[in-house]
Motif scaffolding. Structure first.
Motif, PDB file in Angstrom:
ATOM      1  N   TYR A  63       0.836  -1.200   0.000  1.00  0.00           N
ATOM      2  CA  TYR A  63       0.000   0.000   0.000  1.00  0.00           C
ATOM      3  C   TYR A  63       0.873   1.253   0.000  1.00  0.00           C
ATOM      4  O   TYR A  63       2.069   1.205   0.283  1.00  0.00           O
ATOM      5  CB  TYR A  63      -0.955   0.009   1.198  1.00  0.00           C
ATOM      6  N   CYS A 113      -2.500   5.781   4.952  1.00  0.00           N
ATOM      7  CA  CYS A 113      -2.286   4.667   4.027  1.00  0.00           C
ATOM      8  C   CYS A 113      -3.459   4.580   3.062  1.00  0.00           C
ATOM      9  O   CYS A 113      -4.603   4.834   3.440  1.00  0.00           O
ATOM     10  CB  CYS A 113      -2.195   3.344   4.787  1.00  0.00           C
ATOM     11  N   PRO A 115      -4.696   2.125  -0.698  1.00  0.00           N
ATOM     12  CA  PRO A 115      -4.310   0.971  -1.506  1.00  0.00           C
ATOM     13  C   PRO A 115      -3.363   1.353  -2.627  1.00  0.00           C
ATOM     14  O   PRO A 115      -3.455   2.446  -3.191  1.00  0.00           O
ATOM     15  CB  PRO A 115      -5.643   0.470  -2.084  1.00  0.00           C
ATOM     16  N   GLU A 119      -4.837  -2.655  -5.982  1.00  0.00           N
ATOM     17  CA  GLU A 119      -5.192  -3.262  -4.693  1.00  0.00           C
ATOM     18  C   GLU A 119      -6.554  -2.719  -4.262  1.00  0.00           C
ATOM     19  O   GLU A 119      -6.766  -1.507  -4.267  1.00  0.00           O
ATOM     20  CB  GLU A 119      -4.143  -2.936  -3.624  1.00  0.00           C
ATOM     21  N   VAL A 122      -6.536  -1.501   1.886  1.00  0.00           N
ATOM     22  CA  VAL A 122      -5.299  -1.411   2.660  1.00  0.00           C
ATOM     23  C   VAL A 122      -5.249  -2.600   3.600  1.00  0.00           C
ATOM     24  O   VAL A 122      -6.169  -2.813   4.381  1.00  0.00           O
ATOM     25  CB  VAL A 122      -5.255  -0.093   3.477  1.00  0.00           C
TER      26      VAL A 122
END
Length: 124
Positions: A63, A113, A115, A119, A122
């Protein structure tokens, strides 16, 4: 994510060991700023004095991570460099970093954070 107005900082652990602070590992605490979310995470992370990363190995993850030191210092054990207030990191997935150790007075960081590309969430 819900809207929020300014809030006072909760007392830092270990003065308080109850919510909103969550113990991640020995001496490392986290407070979610806007609730847990699978797509984005904004937290305060507090490292007690001399607290060390869970691993002695270099860290990578899948991430995007942004970190800004707000109080205290954090030492990068691989680089042999200590970072202080205002230090900022932007890490893309798979970037190698750490391990770390909290400074003499600990360390408070704002961590965000999200992705990485492709993705869905996270995974921390």
């Amino acid at each position: 994510m819900e809207q929020k107005e300014f809030n006072a900082l909760s007392p830092l652990p270990p003065a308080t060991t109850s919510p909103p602070w969550i113990l991640l590992s020995r001496g490392i605490w986290e407070q979610h700023l806007n609730g847990p979310s699978p797509t984005c995470k904004s937290v305060l992370q507090y490292w007690e004095p001399f607290a060390a990363s869970l691993t002695n190995e270099v860290i990578t993850h899948d991430y995007i991570e942004e970190v800004m030191l707000v109080q205290g210092t954090l030492r990068d054990e691989t680089l042999g460099q200590e970072w202080g207030v205002g230090a900022y990191a932007y890490r893309k997935p798979a970037m190698r970093h750490g391990p770390y150790k909290g400074g003499e007075r600990g360390c408070l960081m704002l961590v965000r954070c999200e992705p990485g590309e492709g993705e869905p969430e996270v995974r921390v």
